[in-house]
Write a protein that holds these residues in place. Structure first.
Motif, short mmCIF file in Angstrom:
data_model
loop_
_atom_site.label_atom_id
_atom_site.label_comp_id
_atom_site.label_asym_id
_atom_site.label_seq_id
_atom_site.Cartn_x
_atom_site.Cartn_y
_atom_site.Cartn_z
N GLY A 5 0.82 -1.21 0.00
CA GLY A 5 0.00 0.00 0.00
C GLY A 5 0.84 1.25 0.00
O GLY A 5 1.73 1.42 -0.83
N TRP A 35 -8.38 -5.28 1.24
CA TRP A 35 -9.39 -4.28 1.57
C TRP A 35 -8.85 -2.86 1.48
O TRP A 35 -7.71 -2.60 1.84
CB TRP A 35 -9.90 -4.53 2.99
CG TRP A 35 -10.53 -5.87 3.14
CD1 TRP A 35 -9.91 -7.00 3.57
CD2 TRP A 35 -11.87 -6.22 2.86
NE1 TRP A 35 -10.81 -8.05 3.57
CE2 TRP A 35 -12.02 -7.59 3.14
CE3 TRP A 35 -12.97 -5.50 2.39
CZ2 TRP A 35 -13.22 -8.26 2.97
CZ3 TRP A 35 -14.17 -6.18 2.22
CH2 TRP A 35 -14.29 -7.53 2.51
N SER A 36 -9.71 -1.94 1.07
CA SER A 36 -9.40 -0.52 1.07
C SER A 36 -10.14 0.14 2.23
O SER A 36 -11.34 -0.08 2.42
CB SER A 36 -9.85 0.13 -0.25
OG SER A 36 -9.71 1.53 -0.18
N ASP A 39 -10.04 4.51 0.93
CA ASP A 39 -9.07 4.78 -0.13
C ASP A 39 -7.83 5.51 0.39
O ASP A 39 -7.11 6.16 -0.36
CB ASP A 39 -9.69 5.56 -1.30
CG ASP A 39 -10.63 4.69 -2.12
OD1 ASP A 39 -10.53 3.44 -2.04
OD2 ASP A 39 -11.46 5.25 -2.85
N PRO A 42 -4.59 0.18 2.25
CA PRO A 42 -5.19 -1.14 2.14
C PRO A 42 -4.77 -2.04 3.29
O PRO A 42 -3.88 -1.70 4.08
CB PRO A 42 -4.59 -1.65 0.83
CG PRO A 42 -3.19 -1.12 0.88
CD PRO A 42 -3.30 0.24 1.54
N ALA A 104 -14.85 -1.27 5.27
CA ALA A 104 -13.81 -1.46 4.26
C ALA A 104 -14.43 -1.97 2.96
O ALA A 104 -15.47 -2.62 2.96
CB ALA A 104 -12.75 -2.44 4.75
N ILE A 107 -10.83 -4.97 -2.51
CA ILE A 107 -10.05 -4.69 -3.72
C ILE A 107 -9.83 -6.02 -4.42
O ILE A 107 -9.36 -6.97 -3.82
CB ILE A 107 -8.68 -4.07 -3.37
CG1 ILE A 107 -8.84 -2.74 -2.64
CG2 ILE A 107 -7.83 -3.91 -4.62
CD1 ILE A 107 -7.55 -2.20 -2.05
N TRP A 113 -3.14 -2.29 -4.99
CA TRP A 113 -3.45 -0.96 -4.45
C TRP A 113 -3.35 0.13 -5.52
O TRP A 113 -4.25 0.95 -5.66
CB TRP A 113 -2.54 -0.67 -3.28
CG TRP A 113 -2.75 0.67 -2.63
CD1 TRP A 113 -1.85 1.69 -2.55
CD2 TRP A 113 -3.93 1.13 -1.96
NE1 TRP A 113 -2.39 2.75 -1.86
CE2 TRP A 113 -3.67 2.43 -1.50
CE3 TRP A 113 -5.18 0.56 -1.71
CZ2 TRP A 113 -4.62 3.17 -0.79
CZ3 TRP A 113 -6.12 1.31 -1.01
CH2 TRP A 113 -5.84 2.60 -0.56
N HIS A 116 -6.20 -0.17 -7.95
CA HIS A 116 -7.44 0.25 -7.30
C HIS A 116 -7.54 1.77 -7.26
O HIS A 116 -8.57 2.34 -7.62
CB HIS A 116 -7.50 -0.32 -5.88
CG HIS A 116 -8.60 0.25 -5.05
ND1 HIS A 116 -9.93 -0.09 -5.22
CD2 HIS A 116 -8.57 1.16 -4.04
CE1 HIS A 116 -10.67 0.58 -4.36
NE2 HIS A 116 -9.87 1.35 -3.63
N LEU A 117 -6.47 2.42 -6.82
CA LEU A 117 -6.51 3.89 -6.75
C LEU A 117 -6.70 4.52 -8.12
O LEU A 117 -7.41 5.51 -8.24
CB LEU A 117 -5.23 4.42 -6.10
CG LEU A 117 -5.08 4.18 -4.60
CD1 LEU A 117 -3.78 4.79 -4.10
CD2 LEU A 117 -6.27 4.71 -3.81
N ARG A 120 -10.22 4.78 -9.09
CA ARG A 120 -11.00 5.69 -8.23
C ARG A 120 -10.79 7.14 -8.61
O ARG A 120 -11.49 8.01 -8.13
CB ARG A 120 -10.63 5.51 -6.76
CG ARG A 120 -10.64 4.07 -6.28
CD ARG A 120 -11.98 3.47 -6.28
NE ARG A 120 -12.70 3.93 -5.11
CZ ARG A 120 -13.93 3.58 -4.83
NH1 ARG A 120 -14.58 2.77 -5.61
NH2 ARG A 120 -14.53 4.03 -3.75
#
Length: 123
Positions: A5, A35-36, A39, A42, A104, A107, A113, A116-117, A120
């Protein structure tokens, strides 16, 4: 130390690892959910089913750096643990405290990570 992360290269708490020896990219064994939290960071959760291999980075870190510089930056939802890597070896890493999963978001991005970001980001 396996990081996945904000302690990875370019992350907001990577500074303690700048002098650590980078050992390369690595993946967990497929025994974790990811899990996030808002945001912001993680966390890994060990599971017996429905896990996957989470990508991250591996560093050779002294206990002094870990104790004095990295761990104080970690959020209270995470705790230090030994995890299993994809090659069957173990590594220190942060994982989710059992009681901290409320709110949470899971992901499942193959790029972990960072992926995922990226999804977003507006636009």
């Amino acid at each position: 130390m396996f990081v996945n992360g904000q302690a990875m290269s370019g992350g907001s708490i990577h500074a303690p690892l700048t002098d650590a020896r980078f050992l390369g990219r690595a993946w967990t064994a497929p025994r974790y959910r990811f899990w996030s939290f808002r945001d912001e960071f993680p966390g890994l959760e060990p599971v017996s089913t429905d896990g996957w291999s989470v990508p991250g980075e591996l560093y050779a870190v002294s206990y002094a750096v870990l104790r004095e510089r990295l761990l104080p930056l970690e959020p209270p939802e995470l705790e230090l643990a030994v995890i299993e890597l994809a090659d069957g070896s173990g590594s220190l890493s942060m994982r989710v405290r059992a009681e901290a999963l409320a709110g949470a978001v899971e992901i499942r991005h193959p790029d972990g990570w960072h992926g995922h970001l990226a999804t977003r980001q507006p636009g």
